[in-house]
Scaffold this motif. Structure first.
Motif, PDB file in Angstrom:
ATOM      1  N   PHE A  94      -7.762   3.027   5.675  1.00 37.14           N
ATOM      2  CA  PHE A  94      -7.386   1.612   5.522  1.00 37.14           C
ATOM      3  C   PHE A  94      -6.819   0.966   6.786  1.00 37.14           C
ATOM      4  O   PHE A  94      -6.201  -0.105   6.690  1.00 37.14           O
ATOM      5  CB  PHE A  94      -6.349   1.421   4.382  1.00 37.14           C
ATOM      6  N   TRP A 135       0.823  -1.218   0.000  1.00 34.44           N
ATOM      7  CA  TRP A 135       0.000   0.000   0.000  1.00 34.44           C
ATOM      8  C   TRP A 135       0.859   1.273   0.000  1.00 34.44           C
ATOM      9  O   TRP A 135       0.309   2.369   0.036  1.00 34.44           O
ATOM     10  CB  TRP A 135      -0.938   0.010   1.217  1.00 34.44           C
ATOM     11  N   ARG A 176     -14.655   2.346  -3.267  1.00 30.21           N
ATOM     12  CA  ARG A 176     -14.188   2.700  -1.916  1.00 30.21           C
ATOM     13  C   ARG A 176     -15.151   3.693  -1.302  1.00 30.21           C
ATOM     14  O   ARG A 176     -15.769   4.503  -2.000  1.00 30.21           O
ATOM     15  CB  ARG A 176     -12.785   3.309  -1.982  1.00 30.21           C
TER      16      ARG A 176
END
Ligand SMILES: C[S@@+](CC[C@H](N)C(=O)[O-])C[C@H]1O[C@@H](n2cnc3c(N)ncnc32)[C@H](O)[C@@H]1O
Length: 225
Positions: A135, A42, A217
């Protein structure tokens, strides 16, 4: 480093989860990345575009205000927040992530610290004008998510804003069919950040992922009265 970064991260996570350690794998992964034997999947090298868009649309003035970035990783989102004038605290459970963030951003105005979202310092309670969560909650097993969601909300000061960005779980997918990490968030979980009566959901967007248009998202904004 022959293993695919996503596969390697999944393997480290599974080894950690098998020891009933939900978060130990983050340090293992960042430490391996620091040694050049792994890649943090990420770590994109720039701020999350959905956060950048939020700043462009909202145009907040962070001067004289405080912000906290949760699970800040290697610091790209925290730098964006600090560049908007907020006195920014950025924390991560992984000491190596914090060291990497400090190394990536040697002239940073943000303060990078090691801390656990599930056990934050008492002085952070309702202390921040802007709270950014991207996240981190979805990186925790589903059984820990209600506690994590509550801890995120506790950081928001009266009059303050919480911005949450998370992957969206497929509608109707039961908990036991989600093979995390990550464990993407249902709409109900996103809405549950507003579980305290004075923390209100004021915007909820569902944004397609550019590299994978079938996926979306969440970007949610909350305001504490
Ligand atoms: C999937 S990564 C996301 C990193 C960053 N927020 C981003 O969007 O690129 C999750 C991050 O949360 C951190 N993390 C996981 N559990 C945490 C906890 N309980 N407290 C603080 N940080 C945590 C991990 O070390 C990792 O950096």
């Amino acid at each position: 480093m022959s293993e695919d970064p996503d596969v390697q991260a999944q393997r480290l996570a599974r080894e950690s989860l098998a020891r009933d350690d939900a978060t130990g794998w983050f340090e293992n992964l960042y430490a391996a990345a620091s040694d050049g034997t792994a890649v943090v999947p990420w770590d994109r090298g720039f701020a999350n575009p959905m956060l950048t868009e939020w700043f462009e649309a909202s145009e907040p003035n962070g001067s004289g205000k405080t912000a906290v970035v949760i699970g800040a990783g290697t610091g790209w989102d925290a730098e964006l927040v600090a560049d908007h004038g907020y006195a920014t605290t950025a924390f991560d459970i992984s000491p190596t992530a914090v060291e990497t963030a400090q190394r990536n951003h040697p002239d940073s105005k943000a303060q990078y610290v090691v801390a656990n979202l599930l056990d934050t310092p008492a002085e952070w309670h309702r202390a921040f004008d802007l709270v950014v969560e991207i996240f981190t909650v979805q990186a925790l097993p589903i059984k820990l998510q209600p506690t994590a969601v509550g801890k995120v909300g506790e950081l928001v000061r009266p009059g303050g804003t919480l911005v949450v960005i998370a992957s969206r779980r497929a509608e109707g997918q039961p908990d036991d069919e989600v093979e995390g990490p990550p464990w993407p968030l249902t709409r109900a979980t996103v809405e549950s950040f507003a579980s305290a009566p004075d923390l209100r959901l004021i915007a909820l967007d569902e944004v397609p992922v550019p590299t994978s248009p079938a996926a979306t998202r969440w970007r949610a904004e909350f305001l504490r009265d």
